[in-house]
Structures are given as C-alpha cells and as structure tokens.
Design a protein around this motif. Sequence first.
Motif, short mmCIF file in Angstrom:
data_model
loop_
_atom_site.label_atom_id
_atom_site.label_comp_id
_atom_site.label_asym_id
_atom_site.label_seq_id
_atom_site.Cartn_x
_atom_site.Cartn_y
_atom_site.Cartn_z
N TRP A 203 13.55 -11.08 -18.42
CA TRP A 203 13.82 -12.30 -17.12
C TRP A 203 14.47 -13.63 -17.78
CZ3 TRP A 203 9.39 -12.59 -12.64
CH2 TRP A 203 9.95 -12.17 -12.17
N ASP B 25 6.84 -12.14 -3.84
CA ASP B 25 6.32 -11.34 -5.54
C ASP B 25 7.31 -12.10 -7.01
OD1 ASP B 25 5.11 -9.62 -4.21
OD2 ASP B 25 6.05 -8.05 -4.66
N PHE B 26 8.76 -12.70 -6.35
CA PHE B 26 9.04 -12.49 -8.00
C PHE B 26 7.99 -14.42 -8.09
CE2 PHE B 26 11.89 -16.52 -8.97
CZ PHE B 26 12.50 -15.75 -10.06
N VAL C 102 13.38 -7.04 -7.11
CA VAL C 102 11.73 -8.19 -6.98
C VAL C 102 11.64 -8.73 -5.40
CG1 VAL C 102 9.82 -9.61 -7.74
CG2 VAL C 102 11.15 -8.54 -9.41
N SER D 54 15.60 -2.63 -10.10
CA SER D 54 14.57 -2.46 -9.41
C SER D 54 14.78 -3.63 -9.01
CB SER D 54 13.54 -1.94 -10.88
OG SER D 54 12.39 -2.62 -10.60
N ARG E 72 8.90 -11.20 -16.78
CA ARG E 72 8.55 -9.89 -17.16
C ARG E 72 9.32 -9.87 -18.70
NH1 ARG E 72 10.58 -6.60 -12.17
NH2 ARG E 72 7.96 -6.35 -11.45
N ILE F 157 4.84 -13.30 -10.37
CA ILE F 157 5.40 -12.57 -11.47
C ILE F 157 5.89 -14.06 -12.75
CG2 ILE F 157 6.90 -11.06 -12.66
CD1 ILE F 157 7.04 -9.22 -10.10
#
Length: 280
Positions: free
Chosen positions: A195, A182-183, A178, A176, A192, A186
């Motif tokens: 991470w 988007d990274f 990124v 999954s 996340r 986020i």
Amino acid sequence: MVVTVPEKTLEHWISQYIANRYAGSAALWWPTRGEDIDVRSLPIRPGKAIQLEVKTSTLINTGRHDVRIDLEQLQNYRSQALALQPFYVFPLPYWRGTLREDAQHAGYEVTEGAFKRSGSPQWFGHWMVVLTTEQVHAAVNPQRGDPKTKVLARVRVSARGMPRVEWPNAGGSTPSFVGWSDFWDILGRCGRGDWPQLVRIPRWLINDGQTYTHDEMLELLQIAAAEFDGGSQQSLATFWSGDKERFVAAPDGEVVPADFDFSDVVEEHRQIVFVDARNF
C-alpha cells in the motif's frame, strides 16, 4: 451515457465519512492538478498521509455499469514513487439504473447514501471498493494502441437485482479489492505491504539509515501519539512505503511535488488525507 453516481457526490460523502470517523483528528485537502503530497503542507504532528482518486461508473444501458480508467492519468500516477500513488476508490453498483432512479423506485431519498443506517444497503460504504494504482494497472492491462480509456470493472445487474462483477481486461484474474470500511480498519493497523503510505514521525524516535516493518512503524506511531504535545513544535522525519514491504526514509526528508503535464488528462478527483497518529 450518464454517470451512475456523480463523482462530486462521492467526493463529498467520502469527506463526510472521514471527518466523522476521525472526529477532527484527520485533515483533508484537494490538490491542484498534477500536485502531489508536499510535506510542507502536512499538519506539523505525527501521522500518515494517503491519496484517494475517486472514480464513478457509467451507465451503459439498463443493468450494465462500466468503471473506466484514463490510461495517461494512470501512467502518470504509476511513474511516481509508491508512497505518492493514490488509491482508486469506485462503486460497484447493485442497482440497474442511476442511483437517483434506484432511490425513486425503492422509495428512499438519494441523499440517504451518505449515511450508515442499520440493515440498509443504501449507504455508499456498502458498495464502494478500493484498489491500489498497481492493482488498477494490472486489471486494466494497458497495451500499445489502446484507446484513451479502458474498462476496469463492469457490473451487470440482473432483473432480479443480482449484480455480477467482471474485469474484462484483467486476463481472467480478479483483483483483490478492499471494501470501504475494511480499508480504513486495515489502514489503522498500518496497512498492507504494497500500500502507498507516507508517515511523519518525530526524529527523536528513529535512527538514521534504519528501515521499519509495518509492525514497527505501527509501534512508532503509537509511541508518537502518546508522547506528542499538541502545543509544541516537533522536528518530524518523513518515511514512505518502499520495497520489500518496509518503510524507508523519503529522499532528503522531503517529497517534491510532481511536474507532469496533466493538461490533456481527464479531470482529477483526488483527495489527500492525513490521519493523526492517535488513530493507529
């Protein structure tokens, strides 16, 4: 075999993007081989530090690109605490040859890849993706007796320009990943749970022995940004990604540089990025 895009080019484009995105409120540097984040080198202000390991793809033949991972380097990264593991950043090409050849064929300057243009697919952020070290390990699936490197991702681009991404060593699963833009979006929401992240917070904001969820850490960063006086020194505490998706105090409040022997490992292409608390 030749690289699809020079790693040095990708490193410079990444640096340009970060500098422009954060308009002076992020710090960048390139550690020596085997060196990790050292809090003594971080800016003396609240914020968050991460590492990026930049990889490129190799053109195996027309229409096939392989992203290969050095297994010894990967193992050294995995032996670090979660917060000190880098994110792997690499391209998933949509063109059949090298990037330069694609630019010449399509009639644009290859340097345009550094810039985001409206409606243009050439910008590198459209085809760069991000995985954690643990995700890379799962997708490469090292085994005893493996060669020095293994394929992480394989991109096959048809004559019509349709790319198909394969993960030949992932056992049928698809990581999954990124996308590049988007990274950073986020990360600005405190990332996340799995991470790797290292956070510097004023000591007056935290309680000894307490751990913090990502939402709580995001709130602390926002408070720190609002209260930080850029002209004064602050005593900062170091927190890092821990188990159970929480931030925990780094051991002894310090992060010790690695002492691994990287002499036989492929050249590193890491960047350390410190993002000021005002960006969260």
